[in-house]
Design a protein around this motif. Sequence first.
Motif, mmCIF file in Angstrom:
data_model
loop_
_atom_site.group_PDB
_atom_site.id
_atom_site.type_symbol
_atom_site.label_atom_id
_atom_site.label_comp_id
_atom_site.label_asym_id
_atom_site.label_seq_id
_atom_site.Cartn_x
_atom_site.Cartn_y
_atom_site.Cartn_z
ATOM 1 N N PHE A 122 -0.643 6.676 12.981
ATOM 2 C CA PHE A 122 -1.479 5.474 12.933
ATOM 3 C C PHE A 122 -2.243 5.364 11.615
ATOM 4 O O PHE A 122 -2.463 4.262 11.121
ATOM 5 C CB PHE A 122 -2.438 5.418 14.129
ATOM 6 C CG PHE A 122 -1.775 4.964 15.393
ATOM 7 C CD1 PHE A 122 -1.274 3.674 15.507
ATOM 8 C CD2 PHE A 122 -1.642 5.822 16.470
ATOM 9 C CE1 PHE A 122 -0.662 3.248 16.668
ATOM 10 C CE2 PHE A 122 -1.029 5.410 17.640
ATOM 11 C CZ PHE A 122 -0.525 4.121 17.747
ATOM 12 N N ILE A 123 -2.642 6.486 11.055
ATOM 13 C CA ILE A 123 -3.325 6.447 9.753
ATOM 14 C C ILE A 123 -2.381 5.906 8.679
ATOM 15 O O ILE A 123 -2.771 5.040 7.884
ATOM 16 C CB ILE A 123 -3.880 7.839 9.378
ATOM 17 C CG1 ILE A 123 -5.091 8.176 10.253
ATOM 18 C CG2 ILE A 123 -4.252 7.907 7.898
ATOM 19 C CD1 ILE A 123 -5.523 9.630 10.194
ATOM 20 N N CYS A 124 -1.143 6.376 8.663
ATOM 21 C CA CYS A 124 -0.173 5.875 7.674
ATOM 22 C C CYS A 124 0.097 4.389 7.869
ATOM 23 O O CYS A 124 0.113 3.615 6.898
ATOM 24 C CB CYS A 124 1.133 6.665 7.757
ATOM 25 S SG CYS A 124 0.979 8.366 7.174
ATOM 26 N N LEU A 125 0.294 3.968 9.112
ATOM 27 C CA LEU A 125 0.542 2.553 9.404
ATOM 28 C C LEU A 125 -0.650 1.688 9.002
ATOM 29 O O LEU A 125 -0.489 0.657 8.333
ATOM 30 C CB LEU A 125 0.852 2.366 10.895
ATOM 31 C CG LEU A 125 0.978 0.921 11.377
ATOM 32 C CD1 LEU A 125 2.136 0.211 10.699
ATOM 33 C CD2 LEU A 125 1.131 0.896 12.890
ATOM 34 N N THR A 126 -1.841 2.120 9.375
ATOM 35 C CA THR A 126 -3.051 1.346 9.083
ATOM 36 C C THR A 126 -3.298 1.269 7.584
ATOM 37 O O THR A 126 -3.640 0.206 7.057
ATOM 38 C CB THR A 126 -4.269 1.975 9.805
ATOM 39 O OG1 THR A 126 -3.948 2.098 11.190
ATOM 40 C CG2 THR A 126 -5.501 1.119 9.655
ATOM 41 N N TRP A 127 -3.088 2.384 6.897
ATOM 42 C CA TRP A 127 -3.269 2.398 5.440
ATOM 43 C C TRP A 127 -2.281 1.444 4.772
ATOM 44 O O TRP A 127 -2.644 0.675 3.883
ATOM 45 C CB TRP A 127 -3.109 3.820 4.920
ATOM 46 C CG TRP A 127 -3.242 3.932 3.433
ATOM 47 C CD1 TRP A 127 -4.395 3.900 2.699
ATOM 48 C CD2 TRP A 127 -2.173 4.081 2.497
ATOM 49 N NE1 TRP A 127 -4.105 4.036 1.356
ATOM 50 C CE2 TRP A 127 -2.750 4.144 1.209
ATOM 51 C CE3 TRP A 127 -0.792 4.178 2.624
ATOM 52 C CZ2 TRP A 127 -1.989 4.298 0.064
ATOM 53 C CZ3 TRP A 127 -0.030 4.335 1.485
ATOM 54 C CH2 TRP A 127 -0.634 4.391 0.219
ATOM 55 N N ALA A 128 -1.006 1.491 5.199
ATOM 56 C CA ALA A 128 0.008 0.614 4.613
ATOM 57 C C ALA A 128 -0.326 -0.862 4.865
ATOM 58 O O ALA A 128 -0.199 -1.695 3.961
ATOM 59 C CB ALA A 128 1.391 0.955 5.169
ATOM 60 N N LEU A 129 -0.761 -1.183 6.073
ATOM 61 C CA LEU A 129 -1.141 -2.573 6.364
ATOM 62 C C LEU A 129 -2.341 -2.999 5.527
ATOM 63 O O LEU A 129 -2.404 -4.144 5.074
ATOM 64 C CB LEU A 129 -1.448 -2.747 7.854
ATOM 65 C CG LEU A 129 -0.232 -2.824 8.767
ATOM 66 C CD1 LEU A 129 -0.658 -2.736 10.227
ATOM 67 C CD2 LEU A 129 0.565 -4.096 8.508
ATOM 68 N N GLY A 130 -3.286 -2.096 5.328
ATOM 69 C CA GLY A 130 -4.435 -2.410 4.487
ATOM 70 C C GLY A 130 -4.033 -2.593 3.035
ATOM 71 O O GLY A 130 -4.519 -3.493 2.344
ATOM 72 N N LYS A 153 -0.441 -16.369 3.555
ATOM 73 C CA LYS A 153 -1.598 -16.798 4.341
ATOM 74 C C LYS A 153 -1.109 -17.529 5.581
ATOM 75 O O LYS A 153 -0.115 -18.244 5.544
ATOM 76 C CB LYS A 153 -2.504 -17.701 3.516
ATOM 77 C CG LYS A 153 -3.287 -16.958 2.464
ATOM 78 C CD LYS A 153 -4.275 -17.859 1.764
ATOM 79 C CE LYS A 153 -5.046 -17.026 0.739
ATOM 80 N NZ LYS A 153 -6.046 -17.823 0.044
ATOM 81 N N GLY A 154 -1.849 -17.311 6.668
ATOM 82 C CA GLY A 154 -1.473 -17.956 7.919
ATOM 83 C C GLY A 154 -1.274 -16.931 9.015
ATOM 84 O O GLY A 154 -1.819 -15.817 8.961
ATOM 85 N N PRO A 155 -0.473 -17.281 10.014
ATOM 86 C CA PRO A 155 -0.316 -16.429 11.196
ATOM 87 C C PRO A 155 0.200 -15.022 10.902
ATOM 88 O O PRO A 155 -0.237 -14.064 11.528
ATOM 89 C CB PRO A 155 0.694 -17.197 12.072
ATOM 90 C CG PRO A 155 0.631 -18.599 11.592
ATOM 91 C CD PRO A 155 0.239 -18.549 10.153
ATOM 92 N N LEU A 156 1.119 -14.889 9.943
ATOM 93 C CA LEU A 156 1.673 -13.567 9.640
ATOM 94 C C LEU A 156 0.595 -12.638 9.082
ATOM 95 O O LEU A 156 0.467 -11.480 9.508
ATOM 96 C CB LEU A 156 2.841 -13.688 8.656
ATOM 97 C CG LEU A 156 3.651 -12.426 8.419
ATOM 98 C CD1 LEU A 156 4.229 -11.888 9.725
ATOM 99 C CD2 LEU A 156 4.766 -12.697 7.432
ATOM 100 N N ARG A 157 -0.207 -13.122 8.146
ATOM 101 C CA ARG A 157 -1.279 -12.309 7.569
ATOM 102 C C ARG A 157 -2.341 -12.018 8.631
ATOM 103 O O ARG A 157 -2.856 -10.897 8.695
ATOM 104 C CB ARG A 157 -1.925 -13.011 6.376
ATOM 105 C CG ARG A 157 -2.964 -12.109 5.694
ATOM 106 C CD ARG A 157 -3.644 -12.757 4.541
ATOM 107 N NE ARG A 157 -2.733 -12.918 3.413
ATOM 108 C CZ ARG A 157 -3.128 -13.316 2.213
ATOM 109 N NH1 ARG A 157 -4.388 -13.591 1.974
ATOM 110 N NH2 ARG A 157 -2.247 -13.447 1.249
ATOM 111 N N GLU A 158 -2.659 -12.997 9.467
ATOM 112 C CA GLU A 158 -3.647 -12.783 10.536
ATOM 113 C C GLU A 158 -3.154 -11.729 11.519
ATOM 114 O O GLU A 158 -3.932 -10.896 11.984
ATOM 115 C CB GLU A 158 -3.943 -14.104 11.235
ATOM 116 C CG GLU A 158 -4.720 -15.084 10.376
ATOM 117 C CD GLU A 158 -4.823 -16.475 10.979
ATOM 118 O OE1 GLU A 158 -4.531 -16.630 12.191
ATOM 119 O OE2 GLU A 158 -5.181 -17.402 10.237
ATOM 120 N N THR A 159 -1.864 -11.762 11.831
ATOM 121 C CA THR A 159 -1.292 -10.756 12.739
ATOM 122 C C THR A 159 -1.354 -9.368 12.108
ATOM 123 O O THR A 159 -1.716 -8.389 12.776
ATOM 124 C CB THR A 159 0.161 -11.125 13.104
ATOM 125 O OG1 THR A 159 0.153 -12.397 13.759
ATOM 126 C CG2 THR A 159 0.785 -10.082 14.009
#
Length: 186
Positions: A24-32, A40-46
């Motif tokens: 989860f740390i790797c996933l969260t870091w990559a998303l950040g 911008k829009g639904p994809l970025r909000e998701t």
Amino acid sequence: MSASFVVQRYSPASQIIHWLSALFICLTWALGLFGDEFPKGPLRETANFIHISTGEIIAFLLILRIILRFSTPQPAKEPNKQAPWLELVGRLMHLVLYLLLGAVIIAGVMTQFSSGKALPVFGLYEITSPWGKDRDLRHFIKELHEFFANSLMALALLHASFALVHHYLLQDNTLKRMLPIFLFKN
């Protein structure tokens, strides 16, 4: 339990929490890191929602990990005749990992609140921001959040590297004690 009983491996619960945290740390870091690359829009909000939700999972796992750390027996320390100072380095590294993880989580929550937005909790409910929108504060805290997250990732990579050094160069059981038993048997 007799006084001579020595735990050789971390508990299955500790192992699961460790590896889930790493995932989860790797996933969260990559998303950040790459979240702003989404249109911008639904994809970025998701992506942002997943970033926040996985951060909340990490916070929960951190609490569980701390509880387990103090409530379950820990494996005996691996003797290290080549470099006994490595035990101190290892303890310090673990402490800094815990502190950085907590700092990332706190700064992440504060980043959300300083934008004036509520903190969504897994989409089930929201925690209202205790203060209004403050762009300067948000920018400062977001920079801290990113610095702590990048520092955490760098230290986690160093942590993983040391585990491999223990396994391949020092040839001790440090890595084996945290891996599921079906991968390495003592």
